[in-house]
Design a protein around this motif. Structure first.
Motif, mmCIF file in Angstrom:
data_model
loop_
_atom_site.group_PDB
_atom_site.id
_atom_site.type_symbol
_atom_site.label_atom_id
_atom_site.label_comp_id
_atom_site.label_asym_id
_atom_site.label_seq_id
_atom_site.Cartn_x
_atom_site.Cartn_y
_atom_site.Cartn_z
ATOM 1 N N UNK A 131 44.915 -19.476 -2.148
ATOM 2 C CA UNK A 131 44.203 -19.862 -3.364
ATOM 3 C C UNK A 131 42.832 -20.419 -3.001
ATOM 4 N N UNK A 132 41.808 -19.924 -3.668
ATOM 5 C CA UNK A 132 40.443 -20.421 -3.483
ATOM 6 C C UNK A 132 39.913 -20.874 -4.837
ATOM 7 N N UNK A 133 39.293 -22.047 -4.869
ATOM 8 C CA UNK A 133 38.594 -22.538 -6.061
ATOM 9 C C UNK A 133 37.100 -22.491 -5.766
ATOM 10 N N UNK A 134 36.331 -21.972 -6.706
ATOM 11 C CA UNK A 134 34.878 -21.862 -6.557
ATOM 12 C C UNK A 134 34.243 -22.424 -7.824
ATOM 13 N N UNK A 135 33.247 -23.302 -7.644
ATOM 14 C CA UNK A 135 32.605 -23.875 -8.826
ATOM 15 C C UNK A 135 31.302 -23.162 -9.159
ATOM 16 N N UNK A 136 30.913 -23.291 -10.423
ATOM 17 C CA UNK A 136 29.605 -22.859 -10.922
ATOM 18 C C UNK A 136 29.095 -24.045 -11.736
ATOM 19 N N UNK A 137 28.414 -24.974 -11.072
ATOM 20 C CA UNK A 137 28.074 -26.252 -11.707
ATOM 21 C C UNK A 137 27.118 -26.133 -12.882
ATOM 22 N N UNK A 138 26.367 -25.038 -12.963
ATOM 23 C CA UNK A 138 25.426 -24.871 -14.070
ATOM 24 C C UNK A 138 25.898 -23.841 -15.104
ATOM 25 N N UNK A 139 27.184 -23.503 -15.107
ATOM 26 C CA UNK A 139 27.749 -22.597 -16.107
ATOM 27 C C UNK A 139 27.680 -23.313 -17.461
ATOM 28 N N UNK A 140 27.428 -22.564 -18.537
ATOM 29 C CA UNK A 140 27.032 -23.172 -19.813
ATOM 30 C C UNK A 140 28.026 -23.056 -20.972
ATOM 31 N N UNK A 141 29.191 -22.509 -20.794
ATOM 32 C CA UNK A 141 30.121 -22.325 -21.916
ATOM 33 C C UNK A 141 30.705 -23.647 -22.388
ATOM 34 N N UNK A 151 27.557 -20.258 -24.184
ATOM 35 C CA UNK A 151 26.302 -20.867 -23.726
ATOM 36 C C UNK A 151 25.881 -22.074 -24.566
ATOM 37 N N UNK A 152 26.831 -22.840 -25.129
ATOM 38 C CA UNK A 152 26.499 -23.977 -25.986
ATOM 39 C C UNK A 152 26.363 -25.308 -25.244
ATOM 40 N N UNK A 153 26.850 -25.411 -24.030
ATOM 41 C CA UNK A 153 26.771 -26.683 -23.294
ATOM 42 C C UNK A 153 26.096 -26.449 -21.945
ATOM 43 N N UNK A 154 24.760 -26.507 -21.926
ATOM 44 C CA UNK A 154 24.018 -26.227 -20.694
ATOM 45 C C UNK A 154 24.478 -27.085 -19.524
ATOM 46 N N UNK A 155 24.695 -26.416 -18.409
ATOM 47 C CA UNK A 155 25.015 -27.078 -17.131
ATOM 48 C C UNK A 155 26.296 -27.912 -17.192
ATOM 49 N N UNK A 156 27.223 -27.528 -18.062
ATOM 50 C CA UNK A 156 28.489 -28.261 -18.138
ATOM 51 C C UNK A 156 29.368 -27.969 -16.928
ATOM 52 N N UNK A 157 29.265 -26.765 -16.369
ATOM 53 C CA UNK A 157 30.011 -26.407 -15.171
ATOM 54 C C UNK A 157 31.370 -25.802 -15.465
ATOM 55 N N UNK A 158 31.878 -25.072 -14.477
ATOM 56 C CA UNK A 158 33.194 -24.439 -14.577
ATOM 57 C C UNK A 158 33.750 -24.258 -13.171
ATOM 58 N N UNK A 159 35.052 -24.050 -13.110
ATOM 59 C CA UNK A 159 35.721 -23.775 -11.838
ATOM 60 C C UNK A 159 36.528 -22.495 -12.010
ATOM 61 N N UNK A 173 38.181 -30.705 -20.523
ATOM 62 C CA UNK A 173 38.654 -30.747 -21.911
ATOM 63 C C UNK A 173 37.552 -31.193 -22.866
ATOM 64 N N UNK A 174 36.502 -31.803 -22.321
ATOM 65 C CA UNK A 174 35.394 -32.301 -23.145
ATOM 66 C C UNK A 174 34.053 -31.944 -22.504
ATOM 67 N N UNK A 175 33.735 -30.665 -22.342
ATOM 68 C CA UNK A 175 32.497 -30.315 -21.646
ATOM 69 C C UNK A 175 31.272 -30.859 -22.375
ATOM 70 N N UNK A 176 30.334 -31.361 -21.593
ATOM 71 C CA UNK A 176 29.090 -31.874 -22.150
ATOM 72 C C UNK A 176 27.898 -31.374 -21.355
ATOM 73 N N UNK A 177 26.741 -31.383 -21.987
ATOM 74 C CA UNK A 177 25.526 -30.947 -21.305
ATOM 75 C C UNK A 177 25.325 -31.733 -20.018
ATOM 76 N N UNK A 178 25.017 -31.030 -18.966
ATOM 77 C CA UNK A 178 24.693 -31.600 -17.639
ATOM 78 C C UNK A 178 25.862 -32.327 -16.971
ATOM 79 N N UNK A 179 27.102 -32.060 -17.352
ATOM 80 C CA UNK A 179 28.250 -32.682 -16.682
ATOM 81 C C UNK A 179 28.395 -32.210 -15.238
ATOM 82 N N UNK A 180 28.048 -30.962 -14.957
ATOM 83 C CA UNK A 180 28.158 -30.375 -13.616
ATOM 84 C C UNK A 180 29.581 -30.375 -13.079
ATOM 85 N N UNK A 181 30.547 -29.946 -13.896
ATOM 86 C CA UNK A 181 31.922 -29.838 -13.421
ATOM 87 C C UNK A 181 31.963 -28.933 -12.194
#
Length: 181
Positions: A61-71, A79-87, A106-114
């Protein structure tokens, strides 16, 4: 990961239509020789997502992040939450790696950088979100997602972390503002 990689497909170098979409390269060793086994891309490729910012592996199993993903949620790409991030979670079967999950807070916000940091151990994955600013809460099931809201007007400075990482984020932010990324 290769966060500034630009291709828009799962074939390395096939096109460069998504600037800084990112990629992750998986290598395996046989004896003393290392060979590339996989070239990983997000299932919802987006320019500027920085897929590959953090990676973690546990067995197959590999986890890869995209810290500036915007969904704004894990089920739609809006694309409603800029830079909220995803894994993104990938699993290996034989020699093939496939995306198994797309994770959002569960609560993505702008610039969270998950996904700014990741750790995985067996069936448990932990993803850091260095700019997440909600009030702390006790463990338990997540509350329902926040209602859609207008984008925040002010941005947080990207260079809050010190040292080399802070400088790298500040340079990336500056290049974006000038249209160089």
């Amino acid at each position: 990961g290769a966060v500034f990689e630009d291709s828009g497909s799962g074939t390395n170098g096939a096109d460069n239509s998504f600037s800084s979409s990112g990629a992750a390269h998986v290598f395996v060793r046989s004896g003393t020789t290392w060979t590339q086994q996989a070239y990983l891309k997000a299932g919802n490729i987006g320019g500027g997502d920085l897929f590959g910012e953090s990676v973690a592996i546990s067995g197959d199993t590999i986890a890869v992040s995209a810290v500036d993903e915007d969904s704004s949620s894990g089920s739609i790409v809006d694309e409603l939450t800029p830079h909220s991030g995803a894994v993104y979670v990938f699993v290996r079967s034989g020699m093939a790696w496939t995306q198994q999950a797309y994770l959002k807070a569960h609560n993505p916000g702008n610039w969270d950088n998950l996904g700014v940091s990741l750790a995985i151990d067996g069936d448990t994955l932990v993803a850091g979100a260095d700019y997440e600013s909600s009030a702390p809460r006790v463990a338990g099931p997540p509350p329902p997602p926040r209602a859609a809201r207008a984008p925040e007007r002010s941005r947080r400075a990207p260079a809050r972390r010190g040292g080399r990482e802070g400088l790298r984020r500040a340079l990336r932010h500056s290049r974006r503002r000038r249209g160089l990324l």
